[in-house]
Design a protein around this motif. Structure first.
Motif, PDB file in Angstrom:
ATOM      1  N   GLU A 308      15.757  37.347  73.275  1.00  0.00           N
ATOM      2  CA  GLU A 308      16.824  38.145  72.658  1.00  0.00           C
ATOM      3  C   GLU A 308      17.549  37.388  71.542  1.00  0.00           C
ATOM      4  OE1 GLU A 308      17.343  41.194  73.191  1.00  0.00           O
ATOM      5  OE2 GLU A 308      16.568  41.673  75.181  1.00  0.00           O
ATOM      6  N   TYR A 309      17.394  36.071  71.490  1.00  0.00           N
ATOM      7  CA  TYR A 309      18.179  35.273  70.543  1.00  0.00           C
ATOM      8  C   TYR A 309      17.375  34.911  69.292  1.00  0.00           C
ATOM      9  CZ  TYR A 309      21.577  34.733  74.292  1.00  0.00           C
ATOM     10  OH  TYR A 309      22.500  34.989  75.275  1.00  0.00           O
ATOM     11  N   ASN A 310      18.065  34.934  68.170  1.00  0.00           N
ATOM     12  CA  ASN A 310      17.518  34.470  66.902  1.00  0.00           C
ATOM     13  C   ASN A 310      17.942  33.012  66.725  1.00  0.00           C
ATOM     14  OD1 ASN A 310      16.776  33.901  64.294  1.00  0.00           O
ATOM     15  ND2 ASN A 310      18.279  35.280  63.347  1.00  0.00           N
ATOM     16  N   TYR A 311      17.025  32.090  67.026  1.00  0.00           N
ATOM     17  CA  TYR A 311      17.374  30.676  67.016  1.00  0.00           C
ATOM     18  C   TYR A 311      17.409  30.075  65.611  1.00  0.00           C
ATOM     19  CZ  TYR A 311      17.167  30.614  72.093  1.00  0.00           C
ATOM     20  OH  TYR A 311      17.422  30.842  73.422  1.00  0.00           O
ATOM     21  N   ASN A 312      17.252  30.923  64.624  1.00  0.00           N
ATOM     22  CA  ASN A 312      17.369  30.459  63.244  1.00  0.00           C
ATOM     23  C   ASN A 312      18.707  30.834  62.623  1.00  0.00           C
ATOM     24  OD1 ASN A 312      14.715  29.324  63.045  1.00  0.00           O
ATOM     25  ND2 ASN A 312      13.901  31.413  62.909  1.00  0.00           N
TER      26      ASN A 312
END
Length: 628
Positions: A308-312
Motif C-alpha cells: 500500500e505504501y509508495n516508498y519513493n
C-alpha cells in the motif's frame, strides 16, 4: 608372521570400533574433534563417547541446511543406516534444567521459572469492593546464539542538546556491552532518522568487535536536526536485516523522543478513502459560518500491507503526527444534513505498520521513548509490544543495558494466555473490559461465563506483566466470612524450551468485616431513681440470633461486631411502666456501609396507678414494645 597377525588384530579392532560407531553419520565420523550428532531424544549417537559437558548441551531444532561430508580415506564400510537429525539451535548456557510435570521450571529464581501472584486489596471508601491484581514475573534463559542488531536513533531537531548526548552515551554503552573481544556472535549497525533516514557505514554496516571503534565513532558523530520520519528508520533497519544478515536472532532497537511527523504516502490514496484503509476516529468538532456542521476525522490504519505504501515519496510537513489528505462533504447545508469527512495520514500508524512487517519477518523490535509524551509513547508501545520502555536521560543507559541482556536471552514465558473466572460471590465493577487494566496484551471479559481472558503477551525478566480490575461482593454475603475472589485461575504459555506449559495462580479471599454497632440509651420519665432495669433485645432477622442489654434510666449499652443484615430492637416492659417510644425499631447494615453506627433511644414512663404496680412481677401480665 607375528607382525602380520598383529596387523590383522589391529585392523580387526579398528573395524569393530568403526562398526560400533556405525550409528554415527559417516561425515561426522571422520571429523576429528567434533561433537557427535544428537538423536531426536537429544543423546549422543556414539554410545562410547564421553558425556558432553552440561554447558555444551544443545537445544533441539531444525537444521539450517545440508552438512558437507568430510572425506574419509579409510576402507569402504557398510553398516545399517539410522535416522539422524542435525541441530543448529542456540546452545543453552549453564547447567541444563528440568521442568516439572506441567513443564514449569522450579523453584522461583532458576532460569525459565515463572512467579505468579494475585492479591485483593480493599478499595478505599468502598468496603464492598476490592482491587484484584495479577502479577507475573519471569527469569529468562541465557543462550549462545548469533545476533545482528540495528540501532535506529532519532536525530530530529527535538533531540538537540542533552537528549542527544544521553542517546549517544547509552548507544555507546550498548555497543561496549555486546561487542566483546573474542566473541564474534554479535554485530551492530546504526540507522539514524530525522526528515529522512540514513544507513551509516553503508558499504559494511554491521560491525563486530573488530569494527567497534568505527561504530563508536559513528555514534559520536550523530547530530540532531529536522523532522521525525520513524517509518523510514524502521524500513531501513528491516531491509538491512533482511538483506545483509544471516544471524539466528535479528533485532531492531528504536530510540525516539516524540511523535512521528513524516511517513510514506499511500499509493493512489484518493481512490482508497474507505474503511479498508482508514479508521473513523469519531467527531472532532464542527465547521461552518452560519450553519455549523459536524466534522468527522478518518486516520490511515495501522495495519495496511506493505504494497500500500509508495516508498519513493514522503507525506507530512514535519510538525504534526497527522497530515490532511482530503475533505469530503456529504449532505446539504440548507437541509441541515451536511457532514465534513476529513481524511488524514497518521504518521504514527504508518510506523506501527512498518514495525509489523519486521515482526512478520521474525525480527524482534524494541522501542525506547525518551520523554516521548503520551501519544508518542503510545505509538512506541504499539511498535514494540512487550518490549517498549519509557526513559529519562538519567535511566536511558540502564534501559539500553537491559535490552542488551534481553537480546541474548529467551523470555521466561511467551504466547501467554491467562484464564481468570470470577468467584461465585463476586462481580466485576463496572462495565467489563474497559475497566480491566493490563500493561501488555489484551484482556476481554465474557459476561456469560464471568471469565476474563488475558492473552497475547510475553513475560521477560525485569518486566513483570500485570492485570488489575475491581470486584464487588454480592449483597447476600455474610459478614465475617471470607470468599474466594476467583475460581481456579491459570496461565498457559510457551516455556524457554519452546514447550507448552501451564501454572496455577494463588486465589485471594475477601469478605465483609462484621463491624457494625448499635448504641442503646434508656430513658424513664417520672422515675423515682429506683434503679429499675429494663431488658432490651437486638435480634438479627436472618437467623434469629439475639443480643440483650439490661438498662436503667440514663444507662447505655453498645453492641458491636454486627454483620450485614437487618436487626430489630425490642423491649419487655415491666409492670408499673408504660412504653413511650423507640427511635428506630429496626436498622440495617449493608455491604455498602457495613460499619455503620446506629444510636437507639428507648423511652418508658413510670405509671402511678397502684393496682398496676406489684413487687411480684411474675404473677402480673405485661405487654411487649417494638416489633414483637
Amino acid at each position: 608372521m607375528k607382525k602380520k597377525l598383529l596387523s590383522l588384530v589391529i585392523v580387526s579392532i579398528a573395524l569393530l570400533m568403526l562398526l560400533g560407531a556405525g550409528l554415527q553419520d559417516p561425515a561426522l565420523a571422520g571429523a576429528a574433534g567434533e561433537e557427535p550428532a544428537e538423536s531426536e531424544a537429544g543423546a549422543p549417537l556414539d554410545s562410547q563417547s564421553e558425556e558432553p559437558d552440561a554447558s555444551e548441551t544443545k537445544e533441539s531444532g531444525e537444521p539450517d541446511g545440508p552438512v558437507e561430508p568430510v572425506e574419509d580415506p579409510g576402507p569402504d564400510l557398510f553398516y545399517p543406516a539410522v535416522p539422524m537429525r542435525l541441530f543448529s539451535a542456540p546452545q543453552l548456557s549453564g547447567t541444563p534444567i528440568e521442568p516439572d510435570a506441567n513443564d514449569n521450571f522450579e523453584p522461583w529464581g532458576v532460569p525459565g521459572s515463572l512467579k505468579l501472584d494475585k492479591k485483593a486489596v480493599p478499595v478505599e471508601g468502598k468496603p464492598n469492593q476490592w482491587l484484584v491484581t495479577l502479577t507475573l514475573e519471569g527469569k529468562d534463559l541465557e543462550v549462545e546464539t548469533t545476533s545482528d542488531i540495528v540501532l535506529v536513533i532519532d536525530t530530529s531537531g527535538s533531540m538537540k542538546g542533552t537528549r542527544m548526548s544521553a542517546a549517544i552515551n547509552a548507544a555507546k554503552a550498548f555497543v561496549n556491552t555486546l561487542l566483546k573481544e573474542g566473541d564474534d556472535s554479535t554485530r551492530i549497525a546504526v540507522v539514524s532518522f530525522a526528515t529522512d533516514a540514513k544507513v551509516h557505514n553503508e558499504s559494511s554496516p554491521f560491525k563486530g568487535y573488530s569494527g567497534k571503534n568505527s561504530l563508536l565513532s559513528t555514534i559520536d558523530g550523530l547530530k540532531a536536526d529536522g523532522g521525525t520520519f520513524t517509518q523510514a528508520g524502521l524500513r531501513k533497519a528491516r531491509l538491512l536485516l533482511e538483506n545483509s544478515s544471516t544471524a539466528d536472532n535479528k533485532n531492531i532497537v528504536l530510540l525516539s523522543d516524540g511523535e512521528p511527523t513524516f511517513s510514506y504516502p499511500i499509493v493512489s490514496v484518493n481512490n482508497k478513502l474507505d474503511e479498508d484503509h482508514f479508521s473513523n476516529m469519531g467527531q472532532s468538532g464542527t465547521r461552518g459560518i452560519i450553519i455549523w456542521s459536524p466534522v468527522y476525522d478518518y486516520h490511515a490504519r495501522d495495519d495496511l500491507g506493505e504494497a500500500e505504501y509508495n516508498y519513493n515519496g514522503t507525506a507530512g510537513g514535519g510538525s504534526s503526527i497527522t497530515t490532511l489528505i482530503k475533505t469530503i462533504e456529504t449532505g446539504s447545508a440548507l437541509g441541515g444534513t451536511r457532514i465534513y469527512h476529513d481524511y488524514y495520514y497518521h504518521h504514527g500508524h504508518s510506523a506501527i505498520a512498518e514495525s509489523g512487517f519486521a515482526w512478520a519477518d521474525n525480527i524482534t523490535v524494541y522501542s525506547v521513548g525518551l520523554y516521548a509524551g503520551v501519544n508518542g509513547q503510545d505509538i512506541l508501545n504499539r511498535i514494540a509490544p512487550d518490549r517498549s520502555y519509557e526513559a529519562t536521560e538519567e535511566d536511558l543507559e540502564a534501559i539500553f543495558q537491559d535490552i542488551a541482556g534481553s537480546i541474548t536471552k529467551i523470555a521466561a514465558a511467551r504466547n501467554c494466555t491467562v484464564i481468570d473466572p470470577l468467584g461465585d460471590m463476586f462481580s466485576i465493577i463496572p462495565g467489563g473490559s474497559p475497566d480491566i487494566m493490563v500493561n501488555r496484551g489484551t484482556a476481554v471479559y465474557d459476561p456469560s461465563s464471568r471469565t476474563i481472558t488475558w492473552s497475547d503477551f510475553t513475560v521477560r525478566e525485569g518486566h513483570p506483566a500485570t492485570m488489575s480490575y475491581i470486584v464487588q461482593i454480592h449483597d447476600n454475603a455474610l459478614s465475617g466470612v471470607l470468599y474466594p475472589t476467583n475460581r481456579p485461575t491459570y496461565i498457559n504459555y510457551t516455556n524457554v524450551l519452546g514447550d507448552p506449559a501451564t501454572k496455577d495462580f494463588p486465589i485471594p479471599q475477601a469478605g465483609i468485616e462484621a463491624a457494625g454497632s448499635i448504641k442503646i440509651t434508656k430513658t424513664v420519665q417520672n422515675d423515682d431513681s429506683s434503679g429499675k432495669r429494663f431488658p432490651i433485645y437486638v435480634v438479627r432477622e436472618a437467623d434469629g440470633r439475639t443480643w440483650s442489654a439490661l438498662l436503667a434510666d440514663g444507662e447505655t449499652a453498645t453492641i458491636t461486631g454486627l454483620g450485614v443484615g437487618t436487626y430489630s430492637i425490642n423491649e419487655v416492659v415491666p409492670m408499673g411502666y408504660e412504653f413511650i417510644s423507640i427511635s428506630a425499631s429496626s436498622v440495617s447494615f449493608t455491604v455498602e456501609n457495613p460499619s455503620a453506627e446506629f444510636a437507639i433511644t428507648v423511652a418508658n414512663k413510670k405509671v402511678d396507678e397502684p393496682w398496676f404496680r406489684d413487687d411480684d412481677e411474675k404473677t402480673n401480665t405485661f405487654r411487649l414494645a417494638g416489633n414483637w
